[in-house]
Design a protein around this motif. Structure first.
Motif, PDB file in Angstrom:
ATOM      1  N   SER A  69      26.285  50.059  44.555  1.00  0.00           N
ATOM      2  CA  SER A  69      25.922  49.392  43.294  1.00  0.00           C
ATOM      3  C   SER A  69      24.431  49.054  43.252  1.00  0.00           C
ATOM      4  O   SER A  69      23.778  49.199  42.216  1.00  0.00           O
ATOM      5  N   LYS A  70      23.894  48.608  44.395  1.00  0.00           N
ATOM      6  CA  LYS A  70      22.452  48.288  44.480  1.00  0.00           C
ATOM      7  C   LYS A  70      21.623  49.545  44.233  1.00  0.00           C
ATOM      8  O   LYS A  70      20.648  49.531  43.480  1.00  0.00           O
ATOM      9  N   VAL A  83      26.930  57.707  42.683  1.00  0.00           N
ATOM     10  CA  VAL A  83      25.463  57.741  42.673  1.00  0.00           C
ATOM     11  C   VAL A  83      24.997  59.058  42.038  1.00  0.00           C
ATOM     12  O   VAL A  83      24.060  59.073  41.232  1.00  0.00           O
ATOM     13  N   ALA A  84      25.656  60.150  42.387  1.00  0.00           N
ATOM     14  CA  ALA A  84      25.310  61.453  41.796  1.00  0.00           C
ATOM     15  C   ALA A  84      25.446  61.402  40.281  1.00  0.00           C
ATOM     16  O   ALA A  84      24.577  61.894  39.547  1.00  0.00           O
ATOM     17  N   ASP A  85      26.516  60.778  39.798  1.00  0.00           N
ATOM     18  CA  ASP A  85      26.730  60.651  38.353  1.00  0.00           C
ATOM     19  C   ASP A  85      25.594  59.857  37.705  1.00  0.00           C
ATOM     20  O   ASP A  85      25.117  60.214  36.626  1.00  0.00           O
ATOM     21  N   LEU A  99      23.999  70.911  32.959  1.00  0.00           N
ATOM     22  CA  LEU A  99      23.409  72.109  33.581  1.00  0.00           C
ATOM     23  C   LEU A  99      24.100  72.471  34.898  1.00  0.00           C
ATOM     24  O   LEU A  99      23.895  73.557  35.431  1.00  0.00           O
ATOM     25  N   PHE A 100      24.923  71.556  35.423  1.00  0.00           N
ATOM     26  CA  PHE A 100      25.549  71.773  36.728  1.00  0.00           C
ATOM     27  C   PHE A 100      26.959  72.340  36.592  1.00  0.00           C
ATOM     28  O   PHE A 100      27.775  71.827  35.839  1.00  0.00           O
ATOM     29  N   ASP A 101      27.209  73.397  37.346  1.00  0.00           N
ATOM     30  CA  ASP A 101      28.540  74.020  37.346  1.00  0.00           C
ATOM     31  C   ASP A 101      29.477  73.330  38.326  1.00  0.00           C
ATOM     32  O   ASP A 101      30.689  73.407  38.185  1.00  0.00           O
ATOM     33  N   THR A 102      28.914  72.684  39.337  1.00  0.00           N
ATOM     34  CA  THR A 102      29.728  71.883  40.257  1.00  0.00           C
ATOM     35  C   THR A 102      28.872  70.757  40.822  1.00  0.00           C
ATOM     36  O   THR A 102      27.664  70.915  41.027  1.00  0.00           O
ATOM     37  N   VAL A 103      29.513  69.607  41.037  1.00  0.00           N
ATOM     38  CA  VAL A 103      28.856  68.453  41.666  1.00  0.00           C
ATOM     39  C   VAL A 103      29.811  67.980  42.751  1.00  0.00           C
ATOM     40  O   VAL A 103      30.949  67.613  42.473  1.00  0.00           O
ATOM     41  N   HIS A 104      29.343  68.007  44.004  1.00  0.00           N
ATOM     42  CA  HIS A 104      30.246  67.680  45.104  1.00  0.00           C
ATOM     43  C   HIS A 104      29.586  66.719  46.091  1.00  0.00           C
ATOM     44  O   HIS A 104      28.397  66.822  46.389  1.00  0.00           O
ATOM     45  N   SER A 105      30.398  65.781  46.597  1.00  0.00           N
ATOM     46  CA  SER A 105      29.916  64.770  47.543  1.00  0.00           C
ATOM     47  C   SER A 105      30.665  64.881  48.866  1.00  0.00           C
ATOM     48  O   SER A 105      31.867  65.162  48.890  1.00  0.00           O
TER      49      SER A 105
END
Length: 214
Positions: free
Chosen positions: A76-77, A116-118, A129-135
């Motif tokens: 959150s910070k 955080v990525a979001d 623009l991103f086809d995949t976002v993975h953590s």
């Protein structure tokens, strides 16, 4: 090799946010009685948030370890800092838009939590623009383990040998290499950064030509 996909790391590549993690760690863990020293904090730099929380707890155990809620305070910070500070890497949005016009698939592979990525993609207004976002939070191991890159390639439907990863750390480069990808080290104009492990070097996003990828 016909390159088909470009997969970005996030912290230190899309946004200059690594200082945010250090500040958030200091704020949150100090409040639990942890003595956050520079020397120890340096060891946590490329860990997942869960690994960082466990790292500090092992050294300075506090009452009632609740990894999830302590980790969430750190996250959150960091999101707070990302939303309020000017941290976008100069030229990165245009660079990604250019890749899309050339029909490259675009991925994000990060050790940071998806939350955080979001926040980063929303701030930069490039989520579409991103086809995949993975953590790595969805993998058993974070970088330098290749899992986050292997899953990203699978999600894109592209074999790792046709992917190139843009990273700013040895740990990230190792992960992409072990996944079977080509690698670019992004230095953000810091000429002291040299990684022999990387296939190519990218100083900044403003002056780069897509020919570097082709």
């Amino acid at each position: 090799m016909t390159l088909q996909a470009v997969i970005f790391d996030m912290d230190g590549v899309l946004v200059d946010s690594e200082g945010f993690w250090a500040k958030a760690e200091l704020d949150v863990f100090s409040s639990y009685g942890v003595e956050v020293t520079e020397e120890l904090a340096a060891q946590t730099k490329y860990m997942t948030t869960k690994e960082v929380t466990e790292f500090w707890y092992e050294r300075f155990p506090w009452e009632n370890l609740d990894v999830v809620s302590v980790e969430q305070k750190v996250i959150s910070k960091v999101i707070e800092y990302i939303q309020s500070e000017d941290c976008t890497m100069s030229g990165v949005q245009e660079f990604i838009k250019n890749l899309k016009t050339k029909n490259y698939k675009i991925g994000l592979a990060t050790n940071a939590p998806l939350q955080v990525a979001d926040a980063v993609l929303e701030k930069l207004q490039i989520r579409n623009l991103f086809d995949t976002v993975h953590s790595s939070e969805f993998e058993l191991y974070g970088k330098p383990h290749p899992a986050v890159y292997l899953t990203s390639a699978k999600d894109l439907g592209i074999s790792p040998e046709y992917c190139i990863a843009i990273e700013d750390s040895r740990s990230g480069l190792r992960a992409a290499k072990d996944a079977g990808m080509k690698t670019i080290v992004f230095t953000n104009n810091d000429h002291n950064i040299k990684f022999d492990i990387a296939d190519y070097t990218l100083s900044n996003f403003q002056e780069v030509s897509l020919a570097v990828l082709e």
